[in-house]
Scaffold this motif. Sequence first.
Motif, PDB file in Angstrom:
ATOM      1  N   PHE A 223      35.218  -2.363  16.689  1.00 19.35           N
ATOM      2  CA  PHE A 223      34.388  -3.393  15.675  1.00 19.35           C
ATOM      3  C   PHE A 223      34.803  -3.027  14.515  1.00 19.35           C
ATOM      4  O   PHE A 223      34.665  -3.919  13.591  1.00 19.35           O
TER       5      PHE A 223
ATOM      6  N   TYR B 285      25.744  -4.863  21.096  1.00 17.70           N
ATOM      7  CA  TYR B 285      27.303  -5.410  20.875  1.00 17.70           C
ATOM      8  C   TYR B 285      27.400  -6.835  21.527  1.00 17.70           C
ATOM      9  O   TYR B 285      27.968  -7.704  21.049  1.00 17.70           O
TER      10      TYR B 285
ATOM     11  N   LYS C 185      33.256  -4.754  11.297  1.00 21.22           N
ATOM     12  CA  LYS C 185      32.131  -4.713  11.692  1.00 21.22           C
ATOM     13  C   LYS C 185      31.316  -3.412  12.101  1.00 21.22           C
ATOM     14  O   LYS C 185      32.256  -2.625  12.799  1.00 21.22           O
ATOM     15  N   MET C 186      30.202  -3.265  12.094  1.00 25.48           N
ATOM     16  CA  MET C 186      29.568  -2.145  12.703  1.00 25.48           C
ATOM     17  C   MET C 186      27.940  -2.226  12.824  1.00 25.48           C
ATOM     18  O   MET C 186      27.301  -3.101  12.198  1.00 25.48           O
ATOM     19  N   LEU C 187      27.313  -1.494  13.640  1.00 22.59           N
ATOM     20  CA  LEU C 187      25.999  -1.499  13.782  1.00 22.59           C
ATOM     21  C   LEU C 187      25.483  -0.790  12.412  1.00 22.59           C
ATOM     22  O   LEU C 187      25.906  -0.067  11.969  1.00 22.59           O
TER      23      LEU C 187
ATOM     24  N   VAL D 145      25.403  -6.253  15.613  1.00 26.07           N
ATOM     25  CA  VAL D 145      26.765  -5.875  14.575  1.00 26.07           C
ATOM     26  C   VAL D 145      26.562  -6.917  13.523  1.00 26.07           C
ATOM     27  O   VAL D 145      26.617  -8.041  13.392  1.00 26.07           O
TER      28      VAL D 145
ATOM     29  N   SER E 226      24.581 -10.236   9.847  1.00 23.02           N
ATOM     30  CA  SER E 226      24.759  -9.986  11.403  1.00 23.02           C
ATOM     31  C   SER E 226      25.877 -11.267  11.782  1.00 23.02           C
ATOM     32  O   SER E 226      25.948 -12.137  11.024  1.00 23.02           O
TER      33      SER E 226
END
Length: 196
Positions: A119, A180, A124-126, A187, A195
């Motif tokens: 990601f 995910y 993208k990332m948490l 994410v 988001s």
Amino acid sequence: MFIKNWKKEIYTIPNLLSLFRLVLIPVYASLYLSATEQYQYVLAGVILAVSCLTDMIDGKIARKFNMITSLGKILDPLADKLTQLTLTFCLSLKYPVLYPVLGLFIVKELFQLVLGIAFLRKGKMLPGALMAGKMCTTVLFISLIALVLLPNIDPLAVKLIAAVDTLFLGVSFVSYAMAYFGKNIKVQDIDSGTSH
């Protein structure tokens, strides 16, 4: 990725604490694996407790004094995961009933690592650790340190601890999978923070 101003990145109190936790890993592993007397197990447990304490305060220091760095975002979780991995591995050598815990831990962390990298490559990332992950980490540390401090613990208690740890690891694993790929994906785009 090349880190600009690497000296500034490294020489912050939170990052030094994370590095200190990494240094402690072979120390308590060696102490635990060679321990034969109660005081040696206690000493290994005290070192682990110090490691946990520094883990609790480094994030607070980073946020309060604006010492959050790119390096710190890598070092802190790295120190956490390597500490948990080493501790679980060492204890599994004495208590084979913990091998499933060790196996699930490795699978879960590899899953998060692979997806995290995939990601990140998409930008993208948490946004941060999930509550289930934080609870899992807390339960793991408390239960595993208890096993270090109590070398003569009843085998039934060890099985109970293994079951509880497996449960929390499983819940954490599912939570990250849902974050995910679930209906409420958490994410976010790195740049916009929204988001996706």
